[in-house]
Design an enzyme around this catalytic site. Sequence first.
Site, PDB file in Angstrom:
ATOM      1  N   LYS A  67      74.602  62.254  28.308  1.00  0.00           N
ATOM      2  CA  LYS A  67      73.346  62.799  27.864  1.00  0.00           C
ATOM      3  C   LYS A  67      72.241  62.496  28.865  1.00  0.00           C
ATOM      4  O   LYS A  67      71.145  63.027  28.759  1.00  0.00           O
ATOM      5  CB  LYS A  67      72.941  62.157  26.527  1.00  0.00           C
ATOM      6  CG  LYS A  67      73.977  62.168  25.450  1.00  0.00           C
ATOM      7  CD  LYS A  67      73.451  61.383  24.220  1.00  0.00           C
ATOM      8  CE  LYS A  67      74.557  60.646  23.574  1.00  0.00           C
ATOM      9  NZ  LYS A  67      74.130  59.763  22.503  1.00  0.00           N
ATOM     10  N   GLY A  68      72.499  61.576  29.798  1.00  0.00           N
ATOM     11  CA  GLY A  68      71.435  61.067  30.672  1.00  0.00           C
ATOM     12  C   GLY A  68      70.657  62.137  31.411  1.00  0.00           C
ATOM     13  O   GLY A  68      69.484  61.969  31.721  1.00  0.00           O
ATOM     14  N   ASP A 127      75.366  55.747  41.198  1.00  0.00           N
ATOM     15  CA  ASP A 127      75.482  54.331  41.473  1.00  0.00           C
ATOM     16  C   ASP A 127      76.678  54.136  42.410  1.00  0.00           C
ATOM     17  O   ASP A 127      76.565  54.368  43.606  1.00  0.00           O
ATOM     18  CB  ASP A 127      75.649  53.623  40.127  1.00  0.00           C
ATOM     19  CG  ASP A 127      75.294  52.166  40.196  1.00  0.00           C
ATOM     20  OD1 ASP A 127      74.127  51.863  40.475  1.00  0.00           O
ATOM     21  OD2 ASP A 127      76.190  51.328  39.998  1.00  0.00           O
ATOM     22  N   VAL A 177      67.309  50.836  35.567  1.00  0.00           N
ATOM     23  CA  VAL A 177      66.130  51.553  35.095  1.00  0.00           C
ATOM     24  C   VAL A 177      66.423  52.330  33.812  1.00  0.00           C
ATOM     25  O   VAL A 177      67.568  52.669  33.524  1.00  0.00           O
ATOM     26  CB  VAL A 177      65.584  52.522  36.169  1.00  0.00           C
ATOM     27  CG1 VAL A 177      65.049  51.756  37.367  1.00  0.00           C
ATOM     28  CG2 VAL A 177      66.641  53.532  36.584  1.00  0.00           C
ATOM     29  N   ASP A 183      69.320  55.532  29.632  1.00  0.00           N
ATOM     30  CA  ASP A 183      69.300  54.625  28.482  1.00  0.00           C
ATOM     31  C   ASP A 183      69.833  53.245  28.836  1.00  0.00           C
ATOM     32  O   ASP A 183      70.501  53.055  29.855  1.00  0.00           O
ATOM     33  CB  ASP A 183      70.187  55.189  27.364  1.00  0.00           C
ATOM     34  CG  ASP A 183      71.670  55.084  27.713  1.00  0.00           C
ATOM     35  OD1 ASP A 183      72.063  55.592  28.780  1.00  0.00           O
ATOM     36  OD2 ASP A 183      72.426  54.447  26.948  1.00  0.00           O
TER      37      ASP A 183
END
Length: 204
Positions: A67-68, A127, A177, A183
């Site tokens: 969902k990010g 990442d 973050v 989230d």
Amino acid sequence: MDDPSSVTEEPAGPAPVPPAQPPTAMTRGVGRVLFTADDIQQRVREIGAQISQDYAGRNPLLIGVLKGVIFFMTDLLRAITIPVDVDFMAISRYGPQQKAGGVVRLTKDLEETIDGRHLIFVEDVIDTGLTLSYLLRLLQARGPASLEVCVLLDRAQHRLVNIPLKYKGFDLLNRFVVGYGLDYREAYRHLPYIAELRAQALVP
Ligand code: IMP
Ligand code: MG
């Protein structure tokens, strides 16, 4: 309904010292703001303009992982001025990515057929890049005409696999973050800015 006339007056006396703004459930744990809502909107508009120029006449399909990416995706779509389609996937992780080598289970596949399409994979943050590289291989195997990556935040220091990024919003250093879709344990996604998460907010 608020009725101003029903507000009781403070009794006369020394002026009360206003209390410091208490943290709300929404902002508790939020540290330094790294990118304000304005910073983000400005950069997203620039990326949208660039995509509109680069993909004119190619009707690209933007693909995101829920969902990010929802905030970034919806703002980016509104910043694109050429015909464009959108689709989403959802994944579930097996555990620490290093161990799983980026392999994830698709819990929701794309609805669009992608062979012959010009794909732009839109990500909130990269990442290690392990998950993304797994998903890119999966999409590539379905025969798109082209496949590029557009990422909002790039934490390049953590990268374990090389992934060419065609569009990038901001560089990110080490800190975890939250906000603008990102989230921590499903909290803080709805903040309109991107901020560091305070160490005290981490659940041990
Ligand atoms: P990786 O690139 O495979 O290591 O995983 C990247 C994913 O980890 C992102 O799509 C996010 O879901 C999550 N992630 C990485 N860094 C952060 C962060 O700072 N805040 C919130 N989620 C993060
Ligand atoms: Mg994500």
